[in-house]
Design a protein around this motif. Structure first.
Motif, PDB file in Angstrom:
ATOM      1  N   TYR A  35      13.579  -5.263  29.768  1.00 37.29           N
ATOM      2  CA  TYR A  35      13.546  -5.536  28.340  1.00 37.29           C
ATOM      3  C   TYR A  35      14.806  -6.296  27.936  1.00 37.29           C
ATOM      4  N   GLN A  37      17.266  -6.864  24.655  1.00 35.10           N
ATOM      5  CA  GLN A  37      17.590  -6.348  23.323  1.00 35.10           C
ATOM      6  C   GLN A  37      18.681  -7.221  22.706  1.00 35.10           C
ATOM      7  N   GLY A  40      21.065  -6.267  17.015  1.00 42.04           N
ATOM      8  CA  GLY A  40      20.379  -5.899  15.784  1.00 42.04           C
ATOM      9  C   GLY A  40      18.868  -5.863  15.885  1.00 42.04           C
ATOM     10  N   GLN A  41      18.345  -5.972  17.097  1.00 42.43           N
ATOM     11  CA  GLN A  41      16.894  -5.979  17.300  1.00 42.43           C
ATOM     12  C   GLN A  41      16.477  -4.841  18.226  1.00 42.43           C
ATOM     13  N   GLY A  42      15.186  -4.569  18.231  1.00 44.62           N
ATOM     14  CA  GLY A  42      14.656  -3.642  19.211  1.00 44.62           C
ATOM     15  C   GLY A  42      14.438  -4.339  20.540  1.00 44.62           C
ATOM     16  N   PRO A  43      14.317  -3.570  21.608  1.00 43.25           N
ATOM     17  CA  PRO A  43      14.049  -4.176  22.916  1.00 43.25           C
ATOM     18  C   PRO A  43      12.717  -4.928  22.920  1.00 43.25           C
ATOM     19  N   PHE A  45       9.848  -6.614  25.586  1.00 40.20           N
ATOM     20  CA  PHE A  45       9.346  -6.547  26.963  1.00 40.20           C
ATOM     21  C   PHE A  45       9.398  -7.920  27.613  1.00 40.20           C
ATOM     22  N   GLN A  48       7.031  -6.444  33.992  1.00 42.35           N
ATOM     23  CA  GLN A  48       7.011  -5.211  34.756  1.00 42.35           C
ATOM     24  C   GLN A  48       6.649  -5.521  36.201  1.00 42.35           C
ATOM     25  N   LEU A  88      21.545  -7.488  25.396  1.00 39.66           N
ATOM     26  CA  LEU A  88      21.599  -6.352  26.307  1.00 39.66           C
ATOM     27  C   LEU A  88      20.291  -6.339  27.080  1.00 39.66           C
ATOM     28  N   LEU A  90      17.855  -4.329  29.477  1.00 38.77           N
ATOM     29  CA  LEU A  90      17.556  -2.954  29.857  1.00 38.77           C
ATOM     30  C   LEU A  90      16.499  -2.918  30.943  1.00 38.77           C
ATOM     31  N   GLU A 101       5.907   7.642  30.403  1.00 41.41           N
ATOM     32  CA  GLU A 101       7.339   7.740  30.188  1.00 41.41           C
ATOM     33  C   GLU A 101       8.118   6.766  31.047  1.00 41.41           C
ATOM     34  N   GLN A 102       8.959   5.981  30.377  1.00 41.11           N
ATOM     35  CA  GLN A 102       9.852   5.064  31.051  1.00 41.11           C
ATOM     36  C   GLN A 102      11.272   5.572  30.862  1.00 41.11           C
ATOM     37  N   PHE A 104      15.179   4.770  30.934  1.00 39.39           N
ATOM     38  CA  PHE A 104      15.992   3.568  30.765  1.00 39.39           C
ATOM     39  C   PHE A 104      17.377   3.705  31.379  1.00 39.39           C
ATOM     40  N   GLY A 105      17.853   2.590  31.912  1.00 41.84           N
ATOM     41  CA  GLY A 105      19.232   2.493  32.355  1.00 41.84           C
ATOM     42  C   GLY A 105      20.143   2.147  31.183  1.00 41.84           C
ATOM     43  N   PRO A 106      21.462   2.093  31.424  1.00 48.30           N
ATOM     44  CA  PRO A 106      22.415   1.833  30.337  1.00 48.30           C
ATOM     45  C   PRO A 106      22.470   0.374  29.916  1.00 48.30           C
TER      46      PRO A 106
END
Lengths: 113, 113
Positions: A35, A37, A40-43, A45, A48, A88, A90, A101-102, A104-106
Motif C-alpha cells: 500500500y 500512504q 494526510g491520506q489513507g493507504p 492498494f 498483492q 509511506l 506499507l 486479516e492483513q 501491517f509492517g511499520p
C-alpha cells in the motif's frame, strides 16, 4: 512470532531514480500486499502477491512492480521516481489468499527530491 | 468503485469523554468492514472487524462499532477515552471477491487532559 518487518525505515531519492523496498512477511503467511500512504491520506492498494504471482493490482502505473520470493518475502520496485511518489509504503501479510486479516509492517518512508 | 468516507478529519476530545468516529462506505453488497489505528511512526493495527452476524462488534482497547446496512455506515465508538488513544484511525472496506482494502482518509483523534 515475528511480525511483518520492512526495510529500510527511511529513504531519500531524487527524481528519475529507481528504488527497491523490502518486506518480510509474518511467519507462515503466504500472501503479501503493498500500500502507498501519501501524507494526510489513507493507504492505497498497489498490488498483492500470492505464491510468487501478482494477484490483484490497484490503480498504479507499470513502473510500480513487485516480486515475491519462495520464502514469501517481497520487494516493491519503483522506476523513474516522481515527486508524487513520496509517501509511506506499507506492506501487509496474510495467512492465506482471501484471508480477512492483513498484518501491517511499520512502513518505509520514501522521500523523492 | 468502492469508496470510504470518514466525515471528520480531526476530532479533539477530553480524557474520559465518549467519542464517535464516523465512517460511510459506498456499497453494501457483500462487504467486510474494518477499523485500523495508526500510532505515530508505526504501521496499522486492527481494532475490530465486521464480517457477518451481529451488527455490533467489539474490538481491542474498549472500542466498538456498529454496522448499519441501510445507512451504509460503520461508526466507531468508545465510551471513555484515554490519553493513549491519541492516534489516527482508518476505516476500511473489502468487497467480497476482491483482495484489496479500500481505506478512508483517516480521522486524527486527539485526547486532551
Amino acid at each position: 512470532e515475528t511480525g511483518v518487518t520492512q526495510s529500510p525505515t527511511h529513504l531519500i531519492k531524487t527524481r528519475g531514480q529507481q528504488v527497491t523496498l523490502r518486506c518480510s512477511s509474518q511467519s507462515g503467511h503466504n500472501t503479501v500486499s503493498w500500500y502507498q500512504q501519501a501524507l494526510g491520506q489513507g493507504p492505497q492498494f498497489i498490488f498483492q502477491y500470492y505464491r510468487e504471482e501478482e494477484n490483484g493490482r490497484g490503480n498504479f502505473p507499470p513502473r510500480f512492480s513487485g516480486l515475491q520470493f519462495p520464502n514469501y518475502s517481497s520487494e516493491l520496485n519503483v522506476n523513474a521516481l516522481e515527486l508524487d511518489d513520496s509517501a509511506l509504503y506499507l506492506c501487509a501479510s496474510s495467512l492465506v489468499q482471501g484471508s480477512w486479516e492483513q498484518f501491517f509492517g511499520p512502513g518505509t518512508r520514501l522521500t523523492v527530491l | 468503485a468502492q469508496s470510504v468516507t470518514q466525515l471528520d478529519s480531526q476530532v479533539p476530545v477530553f480524557e474520559e469523554a465518549p467519542v464517535e468516529l464516523r465512517c460511510n462506505y459506498s456499497s453494501s453488497v457483500s462487504v467486510y468492514l474494518f477499523w485500523y489505528v495508526q500510532y505515530p511512526n508505526q504501521g496499522l493495527q486492527l481494532l475490530l472487524k465486521y464480517l457477518s452476524g451481529s451488527t455490533l462488534v467489539k474490538g481491542i482497547n474498549g472500542f466498538e462499532a456498529e454496522f448499519n446496512k441501510s445507512q451504509t455506515s460503520f461508526h466507531l465508538r468508545k465510551p471513555s477515552v484515554h490519553i493513549s488513544d491519541t492516534a489516527e484511525y482508518f476505516c476500511a472496506v473489502r468487497q467480497g471477491g476482491s483482495e484489496k482494502l479500500v481505506f478512508g482518509k483517516g480521522t486524527k483523534l486527539t485526547v486532551n487532559p
